[in-house]
Scaffold this motif. Structure first.
Motif, PDB file in Angstrom:
ATOM      1  N   SER A 120     -21.749 -24.624  11.569  1.00  0.00           N
ATOM      2  CA  SER A 120     -20.630 -25.073  10.738  1.00  0.00           C
ATOM      3  C   SER A 120     -21.159 -25.999   9.648  1.00  0.00           C
ATOM      4  CB  SER A 120     -19.579 -25.788  11.580  1.00  0.00           C
ATOM      5  OG  SER A 120     -20.140 -26.912  12.226  1.00  0.00           O
ATOM      6  N   VAL A 173     -18.985 -29.773  16.947  1.00  0.00           N
ATOM      7  CA  VAL A 173     -18.572 -28.764  15.978  1.00  0.00           C
ATOM      8  C   VAL A 173     -19.274 -27.456  16.327  1.00  0.00           C
ATOM      9  CG1 VAL A 173     -18.169 -30.438  14.143  1.00  0.00           C
ATOM     10  CG2 VAL A 173     -20.429 -29.366  14.361  1.00  0.00           C
ATOM     11  N   THR A 212     -18.187 -38.446  14.330  1.00  0.00           N
ATOM     12  CA  THR A 212     -18.099 -38.103  12.913  1.00  0.00           C
ATOM     13  C   THR A 212     -19.462 -37.970  12.253  1.00  0.00           C
ATOM     14  OG1 THR A 212     -17.896 -40.445  12.327  1.00  0.00           O
ATOM     15  CG2 THR A 212     -15.842 -39.198  12.621  1.00  0.00           C
ATOM     16  N   SER A 234     -16.445 -36.847   2.330  1.00  0.00           N
ATOM     17  CA  SER A 234     -16.831 -36.352   1.015  1.00  0.00           C
ATOM     18  C   SER A 234     -17.492 -37.499   0.271  1.00  0.00           C
ATOM     19  CB  SER A 234     -15.614 -35.838   0.227  1.00  0.00           C
ATOM     20  OG  SER A 234     -14.704 -36.897  -0.013  1.00  0.00           O
ATOM     21  N   TYR A 240     -23.250 -35.790   8.581  1.00  0.00           N
ATOM     22  CA  TYR A 240     -21.811 -36.040   8.593  1.00  0.00           C
ATOM     23  C   TYR A 240     -21.052 -34.746   8.838  1.00  0.00           C
ATOM     24  CZ  TYR A 240     -22.698 -40.525   6.217  1.00  0.00           C
ATOM     25  OH  TYR A 240     -23.125 -41.787   5.881  1.00  0.00           O
ATOM     26  N   ARG A 241     -19.990 -34.825   9.589  1.00  0.00           N
ATOM     27  CA  ARG A 241     -19.104 -33.680   9.711  1.00  0.00           C
ATOM     28  C   ARG A 241     -18.519 -33.341   8.345  1.00  0.00           C
ATOM     29  NH1 ARG A 241     -15.226 -33.465  14.921  1.00  0.00           N
ATOM     30  NH2 ARG A 241     -14.197 -32.056  13.440  1.00  0.00           N
ATOM     31  N   GLY A 242     -18.649 -32.099   7.931  1.00  0.00           N
ATOM     32  CA  GLY A 242     -18.174 -31.703   6.609  1.00  0.00           C
ATOM     33  C   GLY A 242     -16.680 -31.768   6.448  1.00  0.00           C
ATOM     34  N   ASP A 243     -15.923 -31.757   7.575  1.00  0.00           N
ATOM     35  CA  ASP A 243     -14.464 -31.821   7.485  1.00  0.00           C
ATOM     36  C   ASP A 243     -13.936 -33.243   7.581  1.00  0.00           C
ATOM     37  OD1 ASP A 243     -15.210 -32.200  10.114  1.00  0.00           O
ATOM     38  OD2 ASP A 243     -13.574 -31.010  10.964  1.00  0.00           O
ATOM     39  N   ARG A 244     -14.845 -34.231   7.590  1.00  0.00           N
ATOM     40  CA  ARG A 244     -14.418 -35.626   7.714  1.00  0.00           C
ATOM     41  C   ARG A 244     -14.881 -36.495   6.550  1.00  0.00           C
ATOM     42  NH1 ARG A 244     -11.710 -33.508  10.711  1.00  0.00           N
ATOM     43  NH2 ARG A 244     -11.238 -33.929  12.902  1.00  0.00           N
TER      44      ARG A 244
END
Length: 248
Positions: A211, A207, A148, A241, A235-239
């Motif tokens: 991305s 990823v 992550t 905020s 940080y993974r942007g889809d995990r």
């Protein structure tokens, strides 16, 4: 039944007490070991532990309940959710315990540590140093193992001798500096910006190249304003905020 024992904190009267308590308790919950009990102490016991009113404690617990970290049952008590989601939005309001909570509750792999020259973009934080102690970690979901985020810390060399790298597998650097090394942490500044994954980040976080990711820079200062640690986290942007709550 034995109750879970949360860490203690020193409250900052300039920040909302319920927020500080919720973030401290959140960090304790996410950093717990598998052997720790799931039942929390009563509201009254927790309020006494943190030195706040029951009303403040109730508000802090509601925050954790809304996040899905705990569940409350009439007459039975309050319990930690063993399968609580770790990737909830991070709420930052300037407290050290908020930073600890942000980084807790993940499986951590130490990719490497040692001494290295400072990258040009970090030189402004350490004008008196040419190199610093570095620690590179990859963190992932504790259930799935999915990566992550990965973090690189750049720490003052004189502090590195008191850091056991094994502690970083369990705790964030902020907690190690404060509670193990005994560093005087005065403040932490956070910068979050959108980036595109470079080849190394794409490989580590599994990823696609380019991305979206969240690029986080955290700078830890002591009470005299001297920088102790700079961390750069991708940080993974889809995990993840980031939410910054504003009090009226």
């Amino acid at each position: 039944m034995t109750s879970f024992a949360p860490d203690s904190i020193v409250l900052n009267r300039k920040l909302p007490l319920w927020y500080q308590v919720s973030q401290s308790l959140r960090a304790s919950i996410l950093g717990r070991s598998a052997q720790d009990p799931l039942r929390l102490p009563t509201e009254e016991q927790l309020a006494e532990h943190y030195g706040v009113s029951v009303l403040t404690m109730r508000q802090a617990l509601k925050e954790l309940e809304d996040e899905g970290l705990i569940s409350r049952h009439r007459r039975r008590g309050t319990f930690i959710e063993p399968d609580a989601r770790r990737g909830a939005p991070v709420r930052l309001l300037g407290s050290v315990d908020a930073i600890v909570a942000q980084q807790s509750g993940m499986v951590t792999t130490l990719l490497g540590h040692g001494t290295a020259p400072l990258p040009p973009e970090l030189a402004e934080y350490y004008p008196d140093l040419a190199e610093a102690a570095t620690y590179h970690r990859l963190r992932g979901d504790e259930k799935t193992g999915e990566p992550t985020n990965h973090a690189r810390n750049w720490v003052r060399p004189e502090l590195a001798g008191r850091i056991d790298p094994q502690d970083l597998l369990r705790w964030p650097m902020t907690k190690v500096l404060r509670d193990v090394v005994g560093a005087d942490i005065g403040r932490i500044t956070d910068t979050v910006e959108a980036r595109l994954a470079d080849p190394e980040t794409a490989r580590l976080l599994a990823v696609p190249l380019l991305s979206p990711i969240l690029h986080y820079t955290g700078v830890t200062y002591d009470g005299d304003g001297r920088v102790l640690d700079v961390v750069v986290i991708h940080y993974r942007g889809d995990r993840f905020s980031f939410t910054v709550p504003l009090d009226a």
